[in-house]
Motif scaffolding. Sequence first.
Motif, PDB file in Angstrom:
ATOM      1  N   ILE A  47       0.827  -1.213   0.000  1.00 32.93           N
ATOM      2  CA  ILE A  47       0.000   0.000   0.000  1.00 32.93           C
ATOM      3  C   ILE A  47       0.856   1.256   0.000  1.00 32.93           C
ATOM      4  N   TRP A  48       1.824   1.331   0.933  1.00 31.37           N
ATOM      5  CA  TRP A  48       2.590   2.561   1.091  1.00 31.37           C
ATOM      6  C   TRP A  48       4.088   2.395   0.794  1.00 31.37           C
ATOM      7  N   GLY A  49       4.581   1.180   0.741  1.00 38.49           N
ATOM      8  CA  GLY A  49       6.013   0.966   0.671  1.00 38.49           C
ATOM      9  C   GLY A  49       6.590   0.995  -0.730  1.00 38.49           C
ATOM     10  N   PRO A  50       7.881   0.701  -0.837  1.00 38.36           N
ATOM     11  CA  PRO A  50       8.530   0.673  -2.151  1.00 38.36           C
ATOM     12  C   PRO A  50       7.956  -0.394  -3.076  1.00 38.36           C
ATOM     13  N   GLY A  51       7.334  -1.445  -2.520  1.00 42.95           N
ATOM     14  CA  GLY A  51       6.776  -2.496  -3.354  1.00 42.95           C
ATOM     15  C   GLY A  51       5.363  -2.234  -3.823  1.00 42.95           C
ATOM     16  N   SER A  52       4.834  -1.050  -3.591  1.00 34.25           N
ATOM     17  CA  SER A  52       3.466  -0.731  -3.989  1.00 34.25           C
ATOM     18  C   SER A  52       3.356  -0.581  -5.510  1.00 34.25           C
ATOM     19  N   PRO A  53       2.244  -1.018  -6.116  1.00 28.80           N
ATOM     20  CA  PRO A  53       2.025  -0.734  -7.548  1.00 28.80           C
ATOM     21  C   PRO A  53       2.026   0.758  -7.845  1.00 28.80           C
ATOM     22  N   TRP A  54       1.548   1.545  -6.878  1.00 27.15           N
ATOM     23  CA  TRP A  54       1.667   3.004  -7.012  1.00 27.15           C
ATOM     24  C   TRP A  54       3.032   3.391  -6.454  1.00 27.15           C
ATOM     25  N   THR A  55       4.041   3.355  -7.314  1.00 27.75           N
ATOM     26  CA  THR A  55       5.435   3.474  -6.909  1.00 27.75           C
ATOM     27  C   THR A  55       5.740   4.869  -6.375  1.00 27.75           C
ATOM     28  N   PRO A  56       6.829   5.008  -5.619  1.00 30.50           N
ATOM     29  CA  PRO A  56       7.218   6.345  -5.159  1.00 30.50           C
ATOM     30  C   PRO A  56       7.449   7.323  -6.304  1.00 30.50           C
ATOM     31  N   ALA A  57       7.946   6.833  -7.437  1.00 32.63           N
ATOM     32  CA  ALA A  57       8.144   7.730  -8.588  1.00 32.63           C
ATOM     33  C   ALA A  57       6.811   8.270  -9.100  1.00 32.63           C
ATOM     34  N   ALA A 103       2.666  19.118  20.724  1.00 37.64           N
ATOM     35  CA  ALA A 103       3.680  18.745  19.741  1.00 37.64           C
ATOM     36  C   ALA A 103       3.306  17.465  19.007  1.00 37.64           C
ATOM     37  N   VAL A 104       2.790  16.482  19.755  1.00 32.65           N
ATOM     38  CA  VAL A 104       2.468  15.193  19.143  1.00 32.65           C
ATOM     39  C   VAL A 104       1.324  15.334  18.145  1.00 32.65           C
ATOM     40  N   SER A 105       0.368  16.240  18.397  1.00 35.20           N
ATOM     41  CA  SER A 105      -0.741  16.406  17.459  1.00 35.20           C
ATOM     42  C   SER A 105      -0.254  16.900  16.103  1.00 35.20           C
ATOM     43  N   ILE A 106       0.759  17.764  16.095  1.00 38.80           N
ATOM     44  CA  ILE A 106       1.315  18.249  14.825  1.00 38.80           C
ATOM     45  C   ILE A 106       2.041  17.120  14.100  1.00 38.80           C
ATOM     46  N   LEU A 107       2.828  16.335  14.841  1.00 39.72           N
ATOM     47  CA  LEU A 107       3.517  15.195  14.230  1.00 39.72           C
ATOM     48  C   LEU A 107       2.516  14.171  13.706  1.00 39.72           C
ATOM     49  N   PHE A 108       1.460  13.921  14.472  1.00 39.95           N
ATOM     50  CA  PHE A 108       0.447  12.955  14.047  1.00 39.95           C
ATOM     51  C   PHE A 108      -0.251  13.428  12.774  1.00 39.95           C
ATOM     52  N   ALA A 109      -0.590  14.712  12.701  1.00 46.06           N
ATOM     53  CA  ALA A 109      -1.235  15.247  11.505  1.00 46.06           C
ATOM     54  C   ALA A 109      -0.307  15.145  10.292  1.00 46.06           C
ATOM     55  N   ALA A 110       0.993  15.411  10.487  1.00 40.06           N
ATOM     56  CA  ALA A 110       1.934  15.319   9.374  1.00 40.06           C
ATOM     57  C   ALA A 110       2.058  13.881   8.872  1.00 40.06           C
ATOM     58  N   LEU A 111       2.062  12.915   9.784  1.00 39.04           N
ATOM     59  CA  LEU A 111       2.172  11.516   9.376  1.00 39.04           C
ATOM     60  C   LEU A 111       0.902  11.030   8.692  1.00 39.04           C
ATOM     61  N   VAL A 112      -0.269  11.420   9.213  1.00 39.10           N
ATOM     62  CA  VAL A 112      -1.521  11.032   8.570  1.00 39.10           C
ATOM     63  C   VAL A 112      -1.592  11.612   7.157  1.00 39.10           C
ATOM     64  N   ALA A 113      -1.191  12.880   7.007  1.00 39.19           N
ATOM     65  CA  ALA A 113      -1.188  13.494   5.678  1.00 39.19           C
ATOM     66  C   ALA A 113      -0.201  12.797   4.749  1.00 39.19           C
ATOM     67  N   SER A 114       0.940  12.390   5.275  1.00 42.72           N
ATOM     68  CA  SER A 114       1.943  11.717   4.445  1.00 42.72           C
ATOM     69  C   SER A 114       1.448  10.354   3.975  1.00 42.72           C
ATOM     70  N   PHE A 115       0.871   9.573   4.870  1.00 43.38           N
ATOM     71  CA  PHE A 115       0.352   8.258   4.478  1.00 43.38           C
ATOM     72  C   PHE A 115      -0.829   8.397   3.523  1.00 43.38           C
ATOM     73  N   HIS A 116      -1.667   9.402   3.757  1.00 45.33           N
ATOM     74  CA  HIS A 116      -2.815   9.617   2.872  1.00 45.33           C
ATOM     75  C   HIS A 116      -2.353   9.999   1.465  1.00 45.33           C
ATOM     76  N   ALA A 117      -1.380  10.905   1.375  1.00 44.74           N
ATOM     77  CA  ALA A 117      -0.909  11.351   0.065  1.00 44.74           C
ATOM     78  C   ALA A 117      -0.135  10.256  -0.660  1.00 44.74           C
ATOM     79  N   ARG A 118       0.585   9.434   0.074  1.00 39.33           N
ATOM     80  CA  ARG A 118       1.401   8.405  -0.561  1.00 39.33           C
ATOM     81  C   ARG A 118       0.559   7.358  -1.283  1.00 39.33           C
ATOM     82  N   ALA A 119      -0.622   7.024  -0.747  1.00 43.11           N
ATOM     83  CA  ALA A 119      -1.451   5.966  -1.342  1.00 43.11           C
ATOM     84  C   ALA A 119      -2.872   6.472  -1.512  1.00 43.11           C
ATOM     85  N   ILE A 120      -3.019   7.599  -2.161  1.00 44.33           N
ATOM     86  CA  ILE A 120      -4.327   8.241  -2.251  1.00 44.33           C
ATOM     87  C   ILE A 120      -5.317   7.419  -3.067  1.00 44.33           C
ATOM     88  N   PHE A 121      -4.800   6.524  -3.945  1.00 43.48           N
ATOM     89  CA  PHE A 121      -5.675   5.686  -4.764  1.00 43.48           C
ATOM     90  C   PHE A 121      -5.787   4.252  -4.220  1.00 43.48           C
TER      91      PHE A 121
END
Length: 379
Positions: A47-57, A103-121
Amino acid sequence: MLRSPGRLSGIVTDRPVSLHAAAVLRIGYGLLYLAFLLREFPHRDEIWGPGSPWTPALARQLFDQTGWFSVLTLSDGQVYFEFCYATALVTSVLFMIGWRTRAVSILFAALVASFHARAIFMTDGGDNLILLMVLYLCFTACGRRWSLDARRARLRASPEQVDSPSSSPGPSNLRHQLLPAQRLLSTALHNCAMFVIAAQVCIVYGSAGLYKVQGGSWENGTALHYVVNLDLFRPWPALSLMVDSHPLLIAVATYMTVLLQVAFPFVLFSRLKYIVLTMLLGMHLGIAFLMGLPLFSGAMIVADAVFLPDRVYQLPGAWWRRTFRPAGAGGAGGWRRAGNSAAPPQPGSVLAYEGDCGFGRATTDRISRRAAPQIDAVP
């Protein structure tokens, strides 16, 4: 009319509202995202890793067009991805229990946004609302209730630590002078963020209901018939077939779904909202089980909690305090039921204190432990 702006400003800045509801949102979304990451742990690389069909590129090419960003695309290495995943799991736990919440709420929001954007489909869309809510929660005081931060504040609020303000200039004196402005800003941000959260939920329900009204299948009451027959939303085909075998039930559920969603923004200021919220809870549980969308249903159920007043969340604690009281000096210690006492407590005095003041709560707890049950402390 001239007093309206001042009254509105007082509502925003006087005191933080819905602190218990904000804590429920923090706990709920932290727990939901933790469960989401744990559920997808065996499939994390696909889903999110280097082996995802939706590649990092491919993800980086999409980011160039949309302006999104994800920390997961900073490196294509497997070790880096595993580190990010472990960080997300730990951050979800810390956010849920309320440790250094600001502080943790900002880090949590950044991680949720990162995971969401990485595998949006790749996900089912249930994390869309979670992403919005955790961004709003960064501006709230969601760690003031039911958190490790709240416990630490109670332990620090002791009479020995409360000194008179220093008259000599210095950093401590400057900090003391800035405290009122800091509290005012924090209260205003919290109240505005809670209003935005409530408005966001109303927009979700209202827009969904109005879109459904325009559909012919929702108008003739057959929309849910097609939904329960879609293979993508049939985790238990036998259960879906059983529900679909009752056309009247399908029609009633279809019309009630539209009615509840359209009516929701208009019943918030009446007691009908409790009935509507209960029916919406049933609707979301049905979506979770029948359609296999637990993340989406959980996100909506937690979001609905913002409309419950704090007194609803305080009812279990009040019931516990009325039912169980500390044993008296002549007892065996521990806790006892108030109704089982050989000598029922005589009516005594009432001590009223500011519920949002840590020093007031700590002092009142000490007085109550020594004078109970002669004194009844009421926030």
